[in-house]
Design an enzyme around this catalytic site. Structure first.
Site, PDB file in Angstrom:
ATOM      1  N   ILE A  85      26.058 125.573  66.539  1.00 12.93           N
ATOM      2  CA  ILE A  85      24.938 124.866  65.898  1.00 12.93           C
ATOM      3  C   ILE A  85      24.493 123.684  66.767  1.00 12.93           C
ATOM      4  O   ILE A  85      25.190 123.285  67.694  1.00 12.93           O
ATOM      5  CB  ILE A  85      25.306 124.350  64.482  1.00 12.93           C
ATOM      6  N   GLU A  89      28.411 117.926  68.894  1.00 13.97           N
ATOM      7  CA  GLU A  89      28.882 118.326  70.219  1.00 13.97           C
ATOM      8  C   GLU A  89      27.705 118.684  71.121  1.00 13.97           C
ATOM      9  O   GLU A  89      27.684 118.369  72.306  1.00 13.97           O
ATOM     10  CB  GLU A  89      29.823 119.534  70.107  1.00 13.97           C
ATOM     11  N   HIS A 145      32.845 126.099  61.299  1.00 11.53           N
ATOM     12  CA  HIS A 145      33.510 124.839  61.576  1.00 11.53           C
ATOM     13  C   HIS A 145      33.116 123.767  60.568  1.00 11.53           C
ATOM     14  O   HIS A 145      33.947 123.178  59.912  1.00 11.53           O
ATOM     15  CB  HIS A 145      33.219 124.366  62.999  1.00 11.53           C
ATOM     16  N   VAL A 204      35.348 131.084  69.443  1.00 12.69           N
ATOM     17  CA  VAL A 204      36.696 131.562  69.768  1.00 12.69           C
ATOM     18  C   VAL A 204      37.555 131.593  68.502  1.00 12.69           C
ATOM     19  O   VAL A 204      37.356 130.811  67.585  1.00 12.69           O
ATOM     20  CB  VAL A 204      37.403 130.655  70.814  1.00 12.69           C
TER      21      VAL A 204
HETATM   22 CO    CO Z   1      37.543 121.312  64.939  1.00 12.02          CO
END
Ligand code: CO
Length: 259
Positions: A85, A89, A145, A204
């Protein structure tokens, strides 16, 4: 001939087995961009330090890599992020890239996996195609996440795209944001579900997938579901292992816009 570099940036993972998902995407991107020299960067310094200690290989941060590329005389740098997304980060990566504007003739960046609606539809279609046929009493739960960043809204759109394609018993929850597992559990209990398939909605199948999703400890999603009486089946495949996911990233890299 101008020197051209393709830099592929991911969060990274310390699980060597899970790294094949990243390597698959890197290889596919590499093949789609002949004439570009390939470089890898990881945004997570914690992951890079652990890999350096355990495997003796140093993987640079995006900023370090950009410095090296500038020093090496590269004129064109195309950066593809392997983030899911457009969250924190990804923003941190864009910041690092912007600091290098003007150091190259052309510096461009491709969008993360989930950008426009077509990306969501392509991803969910690919996931539905690989999914085992669900019996009447089965459901499939993906673990994304999740984040405090506003881009967290993306996960709700993923689930909507499953619904749009007729998948009524496919749910998306997140480890660190909303929808959380409690909300997924609440909805499972409203249906006659006895068996739940679990899989990561992450590039991952690394730390979160192995521990928070499939771990044997009390708090894992697998344990929580089992303590509520559900049977579970875990699928530890990272999204990066899917050809269709590689295709989305390749398209984003081809459409990369200059910074
Ligand atoms: Co994390």
């Amino acid at each position: 001939m101008s020197k051209k570099a393709l830099m592929v940036v991911s969060f990274g993972t310390t699980y060597p087995d899970a790294r094949r998902a990243i390597e698959n995407l890197e290889e596919r991107l590499c093949a789609a961009f002949p004439g570009y020299d390939f470089y890898r960067a990881f945004t997570s310094r914690m992951v890079a330090r652990k890999i350096e200690k355990e495997e003796g290989v140093y993987i640079p941060s995006p900023a370090e890599l950009l410095g090296q590329l500038a020093d090496a005389g590269y004129e064109e740098v195309c950066c593809q992020s392997l983030h899911v997304i457009f969250g924190q980060e990804y923003e941190k990566l864009m910041e690092q890239l912007r600091a290098f504007r003007g150091r190259f003739t052309r510096l461009s960046a491709g969008a993360p996996l989930l950008w426009d609606t077509q990306d969501y539809l392509r991803l969910t279609r690919a996931l539905l195609e690989r999914m085992p046929r669900l019996a009447e009493d089965e459901a499939f739960v993906f673990m994304g996440h999740g984040t405090e960043h506003p881009a967290n809204a993306a996960y709700a759109l993923v689930e909507n795209c499953f619904r749009y394609q007729g998948a009524e018993r496919v749910y998306v929850g997140t480890v660190e944001g909303f929808p959380h597992l409690d909300y997924v559990l609440a909805r499972l209990s409203r249906r006659e579900v006895t068996n739940v398939h679990l899989a990561p909605l992450m590039i991952v199948a690394g730390d979160h997938a192995q521990n928070d999703l499939a771990g044997e400890e009390e708090g894992s999603w697998k344990s929580r579901l089992e303590s509520e009486g559900y049977g579970t089946e875990v699928h530890l495949t990272g999204l990066g292992e899917l050809d269709e996911v590689a295709d989305i990233f390749i398209d984003h890299c081809k459409q990369a816009s200059p910074l």
